[in-house]
Design a protein around this motif. Structure first.
Motif, PDB file in Angstrom:
ATOM      1  N   CYS A 154      23.485   3.157 -29.788  1.00 24.40           N
ATOM      2  CA  CYS A 154      23.221   4.591 -29.967  1.00 24.40           C
ATOM      3  C   CYS A 154      21.880   5.032 -29.392  1.00 24.40           C
ATOM      4  O   CYS A 154      21.747   6.155 -28.921  1.00 24.40           O
ATOM      5  N   VAL A 155      20.874   4.161 -29.453  1.00 24.63           N
ATOM      6  CA  VAL A 155      19.512   4.560 -29.093  1.00 24.63           C
ATOM      7  C   VAL A 155      19.439   5.069 -27.650  1.00 24.63           C
ATOM      8  O   VAL A 155      18.809   6.087 -27.371  1.00 24.63           O
ATOM      9  N   HIS A 156      20.101   4.384 -26.747  1.00 25.11           N
ATOM     10  CA  HIS A 156      20.001   4.772 -25.333  1.00 25.11           C
ATOM     11  C   HIS A 156      20.385   6.243 -25.135  1.00 25.11           C
ATOM     12  O   HIS A 156      19.742   6.948 -24.380  1.00 25.11           O
ATOM     13  N   CYS A 157      21.423   6.695 -25.806  1.00 22.99           N
ATOM     14  CA  CYS A 157      21.864   8.087 -25.634  1.00 22.99           C
ATOM     15  C   CYS A 157      21.134   9.064 -26.557  1.00 22.99           C
ATOM     16  O   CYS A 157      21.025  10.233 -26.230  1.00 22.99           O
ATOM     17  N   HIS A 158      20.695   8.628 -27.720  1.00 24.42           N
ATOM     18  CA  HIS A 158      20.177   9.596 -28.698  1.00 24.42           C
ATOM     19  C   HIS A 158      18.654   9.650 -28.812  1.00 24.42           C
ATOM     20  O   HIS A 158      18.121  10.563 -29.436  1.00 24.42           O
ATOM     21  N   GLN A 159      17.945   8.667 -28.254  1.00 28.18           N
ATOM     22  CA  GLN A 159      16.486   8.690 -28.432  1.00 28.18           C
ATOM     23  C   GLN A 159      15.849   9.721 -27.502  1.00 28.18           C
ATOM     24  O   GLN A 159      16.111   9.749 -26.302  1.00 28.18           O
ATOM     25  N   ASN A 160      15.021  10.573 -28.091  1.00 22.02           N
ATOM     26  CA  ASN A 160      14.318  11.577 -27.300  1.00 22.02           C
ATOM     27  C   ASN A 160      13.026  10.961 -26.751  1.00 22.02           C
ATOM     28  O   ASN A 160      12.276  10.344 -27.504  1.00 22.02           O
ATOM     29  N   PRO A 161      12.753  11.132 -25.451  1.00 25.80           N
ATOM     30  CA  PRO A 161      11.567  10.486 -24.881  1.00 25.80           C
ATOM     31  C   PRO A 161      10.251  11.020 -25.448  1.00 25.80           C
ATOM     32  O   PRO A 161       9.266  10.276 -25.481  1.00 25.80           O
ATOM     33  N   SER A 162      10.210  12.265 -25.913  1.00 23.42           N
ATOM     34  CA  SER A 162       8.943  12.785 -26.458  1.00 23.42           C
ATOM     35  C   SER A 162       8.766  12.443 -27.926  1.00 23.42           C
ATOM     36  O   SER A 162       7.722  11.964 -28.338  1.00 23.42           O
ATOM     37  N   THR A 163       9.807  12.708 -28.739  1.00 26.11           N
ATOM     38  CA  THR A 163       9.646  12.462 -30.177  1.00 26.11           C
ATOM     39  C   THR A 163       9.784  10.981 -30.513  1.00 26.11           C
ATOM     40  O   THR A 163       9.354  10.546 -31.573  1.00 26.11           O
ATOM     41  N   LYS A 164      10.416  10.230 -29.625  1.00 22.08           N
ATOM     42  CA  LYS A 164      10.729   8.799 -29.840  1.00 22.08           C
ATOM     43  C   LYS A 164      11.741   8.570 -30.966  1.00 22.08           C
ATOM     44  O   LYS A 164      12.107   7.436 -31.253  1.00 22.08           O
ATOM     45  N   THR A 165      12.150   9.640 -31.647  1.00 17.76           N
ATOM     46  CA  THR A 165      13.162   9.484 -32.695  1.00 17.76           C
ATOM     47  C   THR A 165      14.546   9.754 -32.090  1.00 17.76           C
ATOM     48  O   THR A 165      14.655  10.094 -30.911  1.00 17.76           O
ATOM     49  N   LEU A 166      15.575   9.675 -32.939  1.00 14.56           N
ATOM     50  CA  LEU A 166      16.943   9.921 -32.460  1.00 14.56           C
ATOM     51  C   LEU A 166      17.240  11.427 -32.483  1.00 14.56           C
ATOM     52  O   LEU A 166      18.266  11.867 -32.983  1.00 14.56           O
ATOM     53  N   SER A 167      16.328  12.220 -31.923  1.00 11.42           N
ATOM     54  CA  SER A 167      16.499  13.682 -31.991  1.00 11.42           C
ATOM     55  C   SER A 167      17.260  14.239 -30.784  1.00 11.42           C
ATOM     56  O   SER A 167      17.384  15.451 -30.642  1.00 11.42           O
ATOM     57  N   GLY A 168      17.794  13.362 -29.932  1.00 13.71           N
ATOM     58  CA  GLY A 168      18.668  13.831 -28.847  1.00 13.71           C
ATOM     59  C   GLY A 168      17.934  14.087 -27.546  1.00 13.71           C
ATOM     60  O   GLY A 168      16.719  14.254 -27.522  1.00 13.71           O
ATOM     61  N   ARG A 169      18.712  14.110 -26.452  1.00  9.46           N
ATOM     62  CA  ARG A 169      18.122  14.322 -25.121  1.00  9.46           C
ATOM     63  C   ARG A 169      19.162  14.918 -24.179  1.00  9.46           C
ATOM     64  O   ARG A 169      20.366  14.855 -24.461  1.00  9.46           O
ATOM     65  N   PRO A 170      18.716  15.518 -23.064  1.00  3.96           N
ATOM     66  CA  PRO A 170      19.685  15.923 -22.043  1.00  3.96           C
ATOM     67  C   PRO A 170      20.350  14.665 -21.477  1.00  3.96           C
ATOM     68  O   PRO A 170      19.717  13.611 -21.439  1.00  3.96           O
ATOM     69  N   MET A 171      21.621  14.786 -21.057  1.00  2.58           N
ATOM     70  CA  MET A 171      22.339  13.610 -20.595  1.00  2.58           C
ATOM     71  C   MET A 171      22.873  13.762 -19.176  1.00  2.58           C
ATOM     72  O   MET A 171      24.097  13.718 -18.962  1.00  2.58           O
ATOM     73  N   PRO A 172      21.979  13.903 -18.171  1.00  2.00           N
ATOM     74  CA  PRO A 172      22.460  14.008 -16.795  1.00  2.00           C
ATOM     75  C   PRO A 172      23.240  12.763 -16.379  1.00  2.00           C
ATOM     76  O   PRO A 172      24.093  12.819 -15.484  1.00  2.00           O
ATOM     77  N   ASP A 173      22.962  11.641 -17.057  1.00  3.07           N
ATOM     78  CA  ASP A 173      23.657  10.392 -16.713  1.00  3.07           C
ATOM     79  C   ASP A 173      25.136  10.426 -17.103  1.00  3.07           C
ATOM     80  O   ASP A 173      25.867   9.470 -16.803  1.00  3.07           O
ATOM     81  N   LEU A 174      25.587  11.496 -17.769  1.00  5.47           N
ATOM     82  CA  LEU A 174      27.033  11.620 -18.037  1.00  5.47           C
ATOM     83  C   LEU A 174      27.727  12.414 -16.940  1.00  5.47           C
ATOM     84  O   LEU A 174      28.922  12.694 -17.033  1.00  5.47           O
ATOM     85  N   GLY A 175      27.001  12.802 -15.883  1.00  6.90           N
ATOM     86  CA  GLY A 175      27.613  13.597 -14.819  1.00  6.90           C
ATOM     87  C   GLY A 175      27.728  15.047 -15.252  1.00  6.90           C
ATOM     88  O   GLY A 175      27.258  15.429 -16.335  1.00  6.90           O
ATOM     89  N   THR A 176      28.351  15.880 -14.412  1.00  8.22           N
ATOM     90  CA  THR A 176      28.369  17.317 -14.709  1.00  8.22           C
ATOM     91  C   THR A 176      29.775  17.914 -14.767  1.00  8.22           C
ATOM     92  O   THR A 176      29.919  19.116 -14.939  1.00  8.22           O
ATOM     93  N   ASP A 177      30.818  17.109 -14.619  1.00  6.02           N
ATOM     94  CA  ASP A 177      32.172  17.675 -14.640  1.00  6.02           C
ATOM     95  C   ASP A 177      32.477  18.398 -15.939  1.00  6.02           C
ATOM     96  O   ASP A 177      33.178  19.405 -15.955  1.00  6.02           O
ATOM     97  N   LEU A 178      31.972  17.877 -17.040  1.00  8.40           N
ATOM     98  CA  LEU A 178      32.227  18.526 -18.330  1.00  8.40           C
ATOM     99  C   LEU A 178      31.150  19.558 -18.654  1.00  8.40           C
ATOM    100  O   LEU A 178      31.201  20.206 -19.689  1.00  8.40           O
ATOM    101  N   GLY A 179      30.174  19.685 -17.788  1.00  7.05           N
ATOM    102  CA  GLY A 179      29.087  20.640 -18.014  1.00  7.05           C
ATOM    103  C   GLY A 179      27.758  19.907 -18.092  1.00  7.05           C
ATOM    104  O   GLY A 179      27.644  18.764 -17.630  1.00  7.05           O
ATOM    105  N   ASN A 180      26.752  20.581 -18.658  1.00  8.66           N
ATOM    106  CA  ASN A 180      25.464  19.915 -18.872  1.00  8.66           C
ATOM    107  C   ASN A 180      25.392  19.497 -20.331  1.00  8.66           C
ATOM    108  O   ASN A 180      25.153  20.315 -21.209  1.00  8.66           O
ATOM    109  N   LEU A 181      25.610  18.224 -20.549  1.00  8.86           N
ATOM    110  CA  LEU A 181      25.714  17.749 -21.923  1.00  8.86           C
ATOM    111  C   LEU A 181      24.357  17.269 -22.458  1.00  8.86           C
ATOM    112  O   LEU A 181      23.506  16.804 -21.702  1.00  8.86           O
ATOM    113  N   HIS A 182      24.188  17.427 -23.754  1.00  8.58           N
ATOM    114  CA  HIS A 182      23.021  16.919 -24.464  1.00  8.58           C
ATOM    115  C   HIS A 182      23.530  16.080 -25.621  1.00  8.58           C
ATOM    116  O   HIS A 182      24.531  16.429 -26.235  1.00  8.58           O
TER     117      HIS A 182
END
Ligand code: HEC
Ligand code: HEC
Length: 319
Positions: A59-87
């Motif tokens: 879970c950490v790879h997708c949910h860890q925010n680089p600034s807060t360092k907690t699992l507060s979420g992040r933008p996910m460009p690594d999921l591609g853009t076909d479904l939109g801009n996911l976070h």
């Protein structure tokens, strides 16, 4: 080329999946494929530890925010853009912005089916359909425990910017998957093939990345996924470079058939493969026990071999 999801493939894949799912449903009619939710087991120190291990790997790879360092979420460009801009979402203990007020059962239902308490399908994360009750309880126990990762973080989850395609598929192909009959506890290490199968399809989701395409994965019945464990899916690493997942069936020329268990262990735990260093998004499963590695290996030996060359075999696959 940059995107892991190809629109046409996605639509076709999802339609096929829907048809296959329907067929499976008819076939299975009368047998208990669905399971009523049972109470989530309570937190214990052992569960918190097991949950910490699973969350760190899954879970950490997708949910860890680089600034807060907690699992507060992040933008996910690594999921591609076909479904939109996911976070990814804030899953810290914060009562308003995180999941502090979700019930344990709501968290587990989200993990297994992809549906949030409001019924909205959460897109972008794999569904852990076959997660055992024990592992599910362990993940919840860790998310509720005091830890630098779970610290209540006052940061709202970014709203998803879904593409028209995602919106149109929201109530059909992308809708949550129905609950399936799952194990109460993972099989014991004394049954390595059964344990390995559980790890591949449920706890560590190896099949999700290592089959033909995430568009054609069958999350309700992972082993029916197209090209099961034969590799070849185009995924993105953190620098948005395409990385092609590899064939982990025992085919001697294009898979792991000539590897030793020791080589396999080094690749899975430390990212050191005979052909060189492995890149993301392949996780480094460094905290796996020897028993888990052995179980994975024992199970992979039983999986039907697929002949499918990927770049480390000196071939660029067509897709
Ligand atoms: C491949 C990336 C990825 C992985 C791996 C992943 N998630 Fe997520 N997760 C997401 C995304 C993206 C969303 C947001 C979806 C949305 O809001 O539509 C999300 C949403 C959630 C939510 C819903 C939160 C809310 O407020 O709606 C929970 C809970 C959650 N994830 C828990 C987990 C846990 C626990 C794990 C590990 C077992 C995990 N996730 C693994 C990407 C991921
Ligand atoms: C999030 C996606 C993802 C998950 C989950 C994942 N892998 Fe991988 N794996 C990859 C990618 C991508 C590569 C290729 C990396 C590269 O090109 O450097 C890879 C490479 C490998 C290799 C090297 C094979 C070779 O021929 O060199 C092995 C072995 C492997 N994975 C096993 C596993 C096992 C076992 C699991 C589950 C415990 C797993 N992987 C889970 C994406 C994933």
């Amino acid at each position: 080329m940059k995107k892991p999801l190809h629109i046409l493939g996605l639509v076709l894949g999802m339609l096929l999946l829907a048809v296959a799912g329907f067929a499976a449903l008819i076939k299975e009619r009368g047998s208990p494929t669905q399971q009523a939710p049972t109470a989530v087991r309570p937190s214990t120190p052992k569960r918190v530890l097991q949950g910490e291990k699973i969350v760190a790997l899954m879970c950490v790879h997708c949910h860890q925010n680089p600034s807060t360092k907690t699992l507060s979420g992040r933008p996910m460009p690594d999921l591609g853009t076909d479904l939109g801009n996911l976070h990814s979402a804030n899953i810290t203990k914060h009562p308003q912005f995180g999941i502090g007020q979700w019930t344990d059962q709501q968290v587990v239902t989200l993990l297994r089916t992809g549906a949030g308490p409001d019924g909205r399908p959460r897109l972008g994360m794999p569904r852990f359909a076959y997660l055992s009750d024990e592992d599910a309880a362990s993940i919840v126990a860790f998310l509720r425990a005091d830890n630098p990762l779970t610290r209540a973080t006052a940061q709202a989850s970014q709203p998803q910017k879904l593409s028209p395609l995602a919106k149109s598929l929201m109530t059909t192909a992308l809708k949550p998957i129905p609950p399936v009959k799952h194990l109460a506890d993972a099989p014991p290490a004394s049954k390595p093939v059964a344990l390995g199968r559980y790890l591949v399809i449920a706890r560590y989701q190896c099949y999700f990345c290592h089959s033909k395409s995430i568009n054609t994965n069958n999350e309700s019945n992972p082993e029916l996924s197209k090209g099961y464990l034969g590799g070849g899916d185009k995924l993105l690493d953190d620098d948005l470079q395409v990385r092609i997942s590899r064939n982990i069936t025992m085919d001697p020329n294009t898979g792991l058939g000539k590897w030793s268990e020791e080589q396999f262990s080094k690749a899975v735990k430390f990212g050191m493969a005979p052909s060189g260093i492995l890149h993301g998004p392949m996780p480094k499963f460094s905290t796996l026990t020897d028993e888990e590695v052995h179980a994975l290996w024992a199970y992979l030996k039983t999986v039907p071999k697929i002949k499918n060359a990927t770049p480390e075999d000196g071939v660029v696959p067509n897709k």
